[in-house]
Design an enzyme around this catalytic site. Sequence first.
Site, short mmCIF file in Angstrom:
data_model
loop_
_atom_site.label_atom_id
_atom_site.label_comp_id
_atom_site.label_asym_id
_atom_site.label_seq_id
_atom_site.Cartn_x
_atom_site.Cartn_y
_atom_site.Cartn_z
N LYS A 139 0.81 -1.20 0.00
CA LYS A 139 0.00 0.00 0.00
C LYS A 139 0.85 1.26 0.00
O LYS A 139 0.39 2.33 -0.36
CB LYS A 139 -0.88 0.04 1.27
CG LYS A 139 -1.87 -1.05 1.41
CD LYS A 139 -2.60 -0.85 2.77
CE LYS A 139 -3.35 -2.04 3.18
NZ LYS A 139 -3.95 -1.84 4.54
N GLY A 140 2.09 1.13 0.46
CA GLY A 140 2.90 2.31 0.80
C GLY A 140 3.10 3.33 -0.30
O GLY A 140 3.37 4.50 -0.03
N LYS A 191 16.93 2.95 1.77
CA LYS A 191 17.66 2.79 3.03
C LYS A 191 18.79 1.80 2.77
O LYS A 191 18.71 0.63 3.13
CB LYS A 191 16.71 2.21 4.09
CG LYS A 191 16.40 3.14 5.24
CD LYS A 191 15.76 2.40 6.39
CE LYS A 191 14.27 2.36 6.28
NZ LYS A 191 13.64 1.65 7.42
N PHE A 212 13.16 4.22 10.94
CA PHE A 212 11.87 3.72 10.50
C PHE A 212 10.98 4.93 10.25
O PHE A 212 10.66 5.66 11.17
CB PHE A 212 11.25 2.76 11.51
CG PHE A 212 10.13 1.99 10.88
CD1 PHE A 212 10.40 0.84 10.15
CD2 PHE A 212 8.82 2.43 10.97
CE1 PHE A 212 9.37 0.15 9.51
CE2 PHE A 212 7.79 1.75 10.34
CZ PHE A 212 8.07 0.60 9.61
N VAL A 213 10.62 5.15 8.99
CA VAL A 213 9.92 6.39 8.62
C VAL A 213 8.43 6.17 8.39
O VAL A 213 7.99 5.07 8.07
CB VAL A 213 10.57 7.05 7.37
CG1 VAL A 213 11.93 7.63 7.72
CG2 VAL A 213 10.68 6.06 6.22
N ASP A 270 3.60 3.52 6.69
CA ASP A 270 2.86 3.26 7.93
C ASP A 270 3.71 2.58 8.99
O ASP A 270 4.76 2.01 8.70
CB ASP A 270 1.70 2.31 7.64
CG ASP A 270 2.18 0.90 7.33
OD1 ASP A 270 2.95 0.76 6.35
OD2 ASP A 270 1.85 -0.05 8.06
N ARG A 278 -0.22 6.94 7.67
CA ARG A 278 -0.06 7.06 6.21
C ARG A 278 -0.47 8.45 5.71
O ARG A 278 0.00 8.91 4.69
CB ARG A 278 -0.91 6.01 5.47
CG ARG A 278 -0.46 4.58 5.67
CD ARG A 278 -1.17 3.68 4.67
NE ARG A 278 -1.12 2.28 5.03
CZ ARG A 278 -0.13 1.45 4.71
NH1 ARG A 278 0.92 1.89 4.04
NH2 ARG A 278 -0.17 0.18 5.06
P1 IMP Z 1 11.94 -4.33 2.22
O1 IMP Z 1 11.39 -5.63 1.68
O2 IMP Z 1 12.63 -4.55 3.53
O3 IMP Z 1 12.85 -3.64 1.21
O4 IMP Z 1 10.75 -3.34 2.52
C1 IMP Z 1 9.47 -3.73 2.24
C2 IMP Z 1 8.41 -2.78 2.57
O5 IMP Z 1 8.46 -2.52 3.96
C3 IMP Z 1 8.46 -1.42 1.90
O6 IMP Z 1 7.90 -1.42 0.61
C4 IMP Z 1 7.62 -0.61 2.88
O7 IMP Z 1 6.25 -0.78 2.62
C5 IMP Z 1 7.99 -1.23 4.22
N1 IMP Z 1 9.04 -0.46 4.88
C6 IMP Z 1 10.36 -0.60 4.85
N2 IMP Z 1 11.00 0.33 5.59
C7 IMP Z 1 10.01 1.11 6.09
C8 IMP Z 1 10.00 2.27 6.92
O8 IMP Z 1 11.02 2.82 7.35
N3 IMP Z 1 8.76 2.76 7.22
C9 IMP Z 1 7.60 2.22 6.78
N4 IMP Z 1 7.56 1.15 6.00
C10 IMP Z 1 8.76 0.60 5.65
MG MG Z 2 4.27 -0.89 4.65
#
Ligand code: IMP
Ligand code: MG
Length: 175
Positions: free
Chosen positions: A41-42, A131, A152-153, A159, A165
């Site tokens: 959803k992000g 990140k 963590f943003v 979210d 959000r």
């Molecule tokens: P990844 O698979 O670890 O690269 O991240 C997957 C998903 O986790 C991202 O598409 C975001 O939806 C969520 N995510 C990762 N880091 C953050 C954060 O700092 N804040 C909020 N959601 C995050």
């Molecule tokens: Mg998320």
Amino acid sequence: MNQTLTPLISPEEISITIKRLAKEINQDYQDCPLTILGILKGSFIFIADLVREIDAPVDNIEFIQLSSYRENTVSAGKASLLLDVDTRHIRGKHILVAEDIVDTGISTTTALELLIQKEPASVKLCSLLDKPSRRQREVKIDYLGFSIPDYFVLGYGLDVDQKYRQLPGIHYFKD
Ligand code: IMP
Ligand code: MG
């Protein structure tokens, strides 16, 4: 523990950066109709703002939803597909994947692997945030908004437990 929600990136900075990303995308896709594939959803707010700055031809906007299982705010290492996209929207198309953030890289890698099976003509990746310090899988980001430290943003679509959000800017919790 008392934590304060602290601004990291303002709505104005986001807006300037989205215009810069759209300019890069417009140049690359001038004569090449593209399909934007959002990862829910992000990315929903990012995509809504980005598409309105794109004047290259956009044939279609599709979405998939991935869920990353997290304990507290640490990725647990696998992403599952909650909503798929029909192969006919991908096969032979030029796909621009739009992500909110690349963190460990697990979600993005999962999404790109699923997509490749559907035989697109080309795939590029656009992410608002990166990140890099937490990366577990190598990911090439073709269009990047901001590289951020290991916070963590929240906000602008991102979210924690589905909350925050709606914040117009990007924030983090400071101890
Ligand atoms: P990844 O698979 O670890 O690269 O991240 C997957 C998903 O986790 C991202 O598409 C975001 O939806 C969520 N995510 C990762 N880091 C953050 C954060 O700092 N804040 C909020 N959601 C995050
Ligand atoms: Mg998320």
